[in-house]
Design a protein around this motif. Structure first.
Motif, PDB file in Angstrom:
ATOM      1  N   ASP A  10      14.852 -28.865  27.195  1.00 12.00           N
ATOM      2  CA  ASP A  10      14.849 -29.400  25.871  1.00 12.00           C
ATOM      3  C   ASP A  10      13.269 -30.264  26.006  1.00 12.00           C
ATOM      4  O   ASP A  10      13.446 -31.331  24.544  1.00 12.00           O
ATOM      5  N   LYS A  11      12.639 -31.154  27.202  1.00 11.23           N
ATOM      6  CA  LYS A  11      12.781 -32.413  27.107  1.00 11.23           C
ATOM      7  C   LYS A  11      11.126 -31.987  27.428  1.00 11.23           C
ATOM      8  O   LYS A  11      10.339 -33.479  27.729  1.00 11.23           O
ATOM      9  N   LEU A  12      10.463 -31.152  28.416  1.00 10.92           N
ATOM     10  CA  LEU A  12       9.594 -30.735  28.255  1.00 10.92           C
ATOM     11  C   LEU A  12       9.344 -30.426  27.309  1.00 10.92           C
ATOM     12  O   LEU A  12       9.332 -29.691  25.839  1.00 10.92           O
ATOM     13  N   HIS A  13       7.657 -29.687  27.144  1.00 11.66           N
ATOM     14  CA  HIS A  13       6.579 -29.762  25.882  1.00 11.66           C
ATOM     15  C   HIS A  13       7.020 -30.148  24.613  1.00 11.66           C
ATOM     16  O   HIS A  13       7.259 -29.377  23.559  1.00 11.66           O
ATOM     17  N   SER A  14       6.848 -31.393  24.358  1.00 13.44           N
ATOM     18  CA  SER A  14       7.641 -32.216  22.675  1.00 13.44           C
ATOM     19  C   SER A  14       6.833 -31.553  21.720  1.00 13.44           C
ATOM     20  O   SER A  14       7.590 -31.338  20.549  1.00 13.44           O
ATOM     21  N   SER A  15       5.681 -31.334  21.434  1.00 15.97           N
ATOM     22  CA  SER A  15       4.992 -30.363  20.876  1.00 15.97           C
ATOM     23  C   SER A  15       5.426 -28.790  20.389  1.00 15.97           C
ATOM     24  O   SER A  15       5.801 -28.933  19.376  1.00 15.97           O
ATOM     25  N   THR A  16       6.126 -28.669  21.159  1.00 18.74           N
ATOM     26  CA  THR A  16       6.919 -26.922  20.675  1.00 18.74           C
ATOM     27  C   THR A  16       8.312 -27.114  20.384  1.00 18.74           C
ATOM     28  O   THR A  16       8.692 -26.785  19.321  1.00 18.74           O
ATOM     29  N   ASN A  17       8.830 -28.497  21.223  1.00 18.70           N
ATOM     30  CA  ASN A  17      10.288 -28.485  20.568  1.00 18.70           C
ATOM     31  C   ASN A  17      10.005 -28.873  19.009  1.00 18.70           C
ATOM     32  O   ASN A  17      11.001 -29.254  18.060  1.00 18.70           O
ATOM     33  N   SER A  18       9.183 -30.420  18.420  1.00 22.97           N
ATOM     34  CA  SER A  18       8.847 -30.029  17.412  1.00 22.97           C
ATOM     35  C   SER A  18       8.295 -28.735  16.349  1.00 22.97           C
ATOM     36  O   SER A  18       9.428 -29.253  14.917  1.00 22.97           O
ATOM     37  N   GLU A  19       7.531 -28.205  16.561  1.00 24.92           N
ATOM     38  CA  GLU A  19       7.336 -26.253  15.969  1.00 24.92           C
ATOM     39  C   GLU A  19       8.970 -26.048  15.973  1.00 24.92           C
ATOM     40  O   GLU A  19       9.289 -25.254  14.881  1.00 24.92           O
ATOM     41  N   ASN A  20       9.563 -25.958  16.589  1.00 28.80           N
ATOM     42  CA  ASN A  20      10.796 -25.251  16.732  1.00 28.80           C
ATOM     43  C   ASN A  20      12.439 -25.762  15.661  1.00 28.80           C
ATOM     44  O   ASN A  20      12.376 -25.094  15.160  1.00 28.80           O
ATOM     45  N   ASP A  21      11.912 -27.569  16.073  1.00 30.79           N
ATOM     46  CA  ASP A  21      12.998 -28.287  15.364  1.00 30.79           C
ATOM     47  C   ASP A  21      12.260 -27.556  13.321  1.00 30.79           C
ATOM     48  O   ASP A  21      13.499 -27.647  12.789  1.00 30.79           O
ATOM     49  N   ILE A  22      11.195 -27.718  13.381  1.00 29.92           N
ATOM     50  CA  ILE A  22      10.797 -27.406  12.096  1.00 29.92           C
ATOM     51  C   ILE A  22      11.199 -26.209  11.402  1.00 29.92           C
ATOM     52  O   ILE A  22      11.304 -25.817  10.562  1.00 29.92           O
ATOM     53  N   PHE A  23      11.299 -25.283  12.596  1.00 28.77           N
ATOM     54  CA  PHE A  23      11.354 -23.916  12.446  1.00 28.77           C
ATOM     55  C   PHE A  23      12.682 -23.658  11.783  1.00 28.77           C
ATOM     56  O   PHE A  23      13.561 -23.340  10.824  1.00 28.77           O
ATOM     57  N   TYR A  24      14.002 -24.728  12.656  1.00 30.01           N
ATOM     58  CA  TYR A  24      15.137 -24.534  12.451  1.00 30.01           C
ATOM     59  C   TYR A  24      15.394 -24.997  11.235  1.00 30.01           C
ATOM     60  O   TYR A  24      16.175 -24.938  10.383  1.00 30.01           O
ATOM     61  N   GLU A  25      14.952 -26.342  11.076  1.00 28.59           N
ATOM     62  CA  GLU A  25      15.133 -27.174   9.738  1.00 28.59           C
ATOM     63  C   GLU A  25      14.902 -26.600   8.088  1.00 28.59           C
ATOM     64  O   GLU A  25      15.710 -26.457   7.396  1.00 28.59           O
ATOM     65  N   PHE A 134      25.582 -21.083  35.160  1.00 25.52           N
ATOM     66  CA  PHE A 134      25.110 -20.532  33.784  1.00 25.52           C
ATOM     67  C   PHE A 134      25.800 -21.804  33.122  1.00 25.52           C
ATOM     68  O   PHE A 134      25.214 -22.379  31.700  1.00 25.52           O
ATOM     69  N   ILE A 135      26.831 -21.532  32.971  1.00 21.95           N
ATOM     70  CA  ILE A 135      27.736 -22.652  31.909  1.00 21.95           C
ATOM     71  C   ILE A 135      27.406 -23.591  31.760  1.00 21.95           C
ATOM     72  O   ILE A 135      27.547 -24.727  30.916  1.00 21.95           O
ATOM     73  N   ARG A 136      27.196 -24.104  32.963  1.00 22.19           N
ATOM     74  CA  ARG A 136      27.017 -25.485  33.188  1.00 22.19           C
ATOM     75  C   ARG A 136      25.382 -25.921  32.931  1.00 22.19           C
ATOM     76  O   ARG A 136      25.383 -27.136  32.089  1.00 22.19           O
ATOM     77  N   GLU A 137      24.416 -25.020  33.601  1.00 21.26           N
ATOM     78  CA  GLU A 137      23.180 -25.329  32.563  1.00 21.26           C
ATOM     79  C   GLU A 137      23.706 -24.843  30.503  1.00 21.26           C
ATOM     80  O   GLU A 137      22.744 -26.127  30.207  1.00 21.26           O
ATOM     81  N   ILE A 138      24.280 -24.769  30.124  1.00 22.79           N
ATOM     82  CA  ILE A 138      24.305 -24.940  28.604  1.00 22.79           C
ATOM     83  C   ILE A 138      24.965 -26.130  27.941  1.00 22.79           C
ATOM     84  O   ILE A 138      24.357 -26.427  27.446  1.00 22.79           O
ATOM     85  N   VAL A 139      25.995 -26.389  28.952  1.00 19.14           N
ATOM     86  CA  VAL A 139      26.548 -28.123  28.466  1.00 19.14           C
ATOM     87  C   VAL A 139      25.716 -28.508  28.688  1.00 19.14           C
ATOM     88  O   VAL A 139      25.564 -29.107  27.728  1.00 19.14           O
ATOM     89  N   LEU A 140      24.839 -28.553  29.716  1.00 19.41           N
ATOM     90  CA  LEU A 140      23.766 -29.361  29.774  1.00 19.41           C
ATOM     91  C   LEU A 140      22.528 -29.432  28.790  1.00 19.41           C
ATOM     92  O   LEU A 140      22.202 -30.958  28.383  1.00 19.41           O
ATOM     93  N   LYS A 141      22.201 -28.158  28.376  1.00 20.19           N
ATOM     94  CA  LYS A 141      21.994 -28.105  26.618  1.00 20.19           C
ATOM     95  C   LYS A 141      22.160 -28.652  25.404  1.00 20.19           C
ATOM     96  O   LYS A 141      21.849 -29.174  25.135  1.00 20.19           O
ATOM     97  N   ILE A 142      23.486 -28.513  25.519  1.00 16.90           N
ATOM     98  CA  ILE A 142      24.502 -29.254  24.813  1.00 16.90           C
ATOM     99  C   ILE A 142      24.271 -30.299  24.397  1.00 16.90           C
ATOM    100  O   ILE A 142      24.759 -31.136  23.441  1.00 16.90           O
ATOM    101  N   PHE A 143      24.643 -31.348  25.450  1.00 21.21           N
ATOM    102  CA  PHE A 143      24.453 -32.286  25.671  1.00 21.21           C
ATOM    103  C   PHE A 143      23.897 -33.038  26.880  1.00 21.21           C
ATOM    104  O   PHE A 143      24.021 -32.797  27.960  1.00 21.21           O
ATOM    105  N   PRO A 144      22.710 -33.679  26.743  1.00 23.45           N
ATOM    106  CA  PRO A 144      21.670 -33.691  27.229  1.00 23.45           C
ATOM    107  C   PRO A 144      22.131 -35.060  27.785  1.00 23.45           C
ATOM    108  O   PRO A 144      21.331 -35.824  28.798  1.00 23.45           O
TER     109      PRO A 144
END
Length: 172
Positions: A10-25, A134-144
Motif C-alpha cells: 500500500d505504501k508504494l506507488h502513491s500515484s496509483t493509490n491516489s487513483e485507487n482512492d479516487i475510484f473507491y471514493e 496470509f492472514i498476518r499480511e491481511i492484518v498488516l494491510k488493514i492496520f498499517p
C-alpha cells in the motif's frame, strides 16, 4: 480469480493509490458494498490458495460462499449482475488498496470477515503456515501502523477467538 493483493505494498506507488482512492471514493453506496463483498471473496480465495493447493472441502465451501455473495450484488444501472461483478473484479485486480476497503468495514462486519477467514483456513482441518502468514499480511494491510510482532499477536488472538467457529461445518 486469485488476486495478488499481498504482492502490492500500500505504501508504494502513491500515484496509483491516489487513483485507487479516487475510484473507491467515487463509488455510490451500492457500488462500495459490492466492491467490499467482492474484495472479501477474493481475499478468501487468496487464503485458500495460499498453500498452493485448494482442497475439495475448501472449494465446495468457497463455491457456496461465492454464490451467497454474488446473490447480494446489486447491479449497476443498465448492467446485468454478471457485468457489474466483472467490472468491479477488474478494478479489484488493479487496486493495491485492499487495506482501505477492509478498513472501511463496520466493526461487526470486520469481525465477521475475520471469523470467515479463520473458518476458511480450517475447512480442510489443517492450518498451514502459509495461511497464517496470509492472514498476518491481511492484518498488516488493514492496520498499517502495526509492527510485524503486533500483527503476529493479533493473528494469534484471532485464531484463539475463531478457531472453534463452526461457520462452515459440514452436515452429515
Amino acid at each position: 480469480m486469485l488476486f495478488n493483493f499481498l504482492k502490492n505494498d500500500d505504501k508504494l506507488h502513491s500515484s496509483t493509490n491516489s487513483e485507487n482512492d479516487i475510484f473507491y471514493e467515487n463509488l455510490n453506496d451500492d457500488q462500495k458494498n459490492n466492491y467490499q463483498l467482492l474484495t472479501i471473496l477474493s481475499v478468501i480465495y487468496g487464503l485458500i490458495s495460499s498453500d498452493e493447493e485448494v482442497s475439495n472441502e475448501e472449494l465446495i465451501v468457497y463455491n457456496k460462499l461465492e454464490k451467497e455473495i454474488k446473490s447480494k450484488i446489486i447491479p449497476d444501472l443498465g448492467l446485468s449482475k454478471d457485468k457489474t461483478i466483472q467490472n468491479l473484479n477488474l478494478q479489484i485486480k488493479k487496486n493495491k488498496n485492499i487495506g482501505k476497503v477492509l478498513r472501511n468495514l463496520p466493526k461487526k462486519e470486520l469481525d465477521f470477515f475475520w471469523e470467515n477467514l479463520i473458518s476458511f483456513a480450517m475447512v480442510d482441518e489443517y492450518l498451514m503456515n502459509e495461511e497464517v502468514n496470509f492472514i498476518r499480511e491481511i492484518v498488516l494491510k488493514i492496520f498499517p501502523e502495526m509492527k510485524d510482532v503486533e500483527a503476529r499477536k493479533y493473528v494469534n488472538s484471532l485464531l484463539r477467538k475463531y478457531l472453534g467457529s463452526e461457520r462452515f461445518g459440514f452436515e452429515d
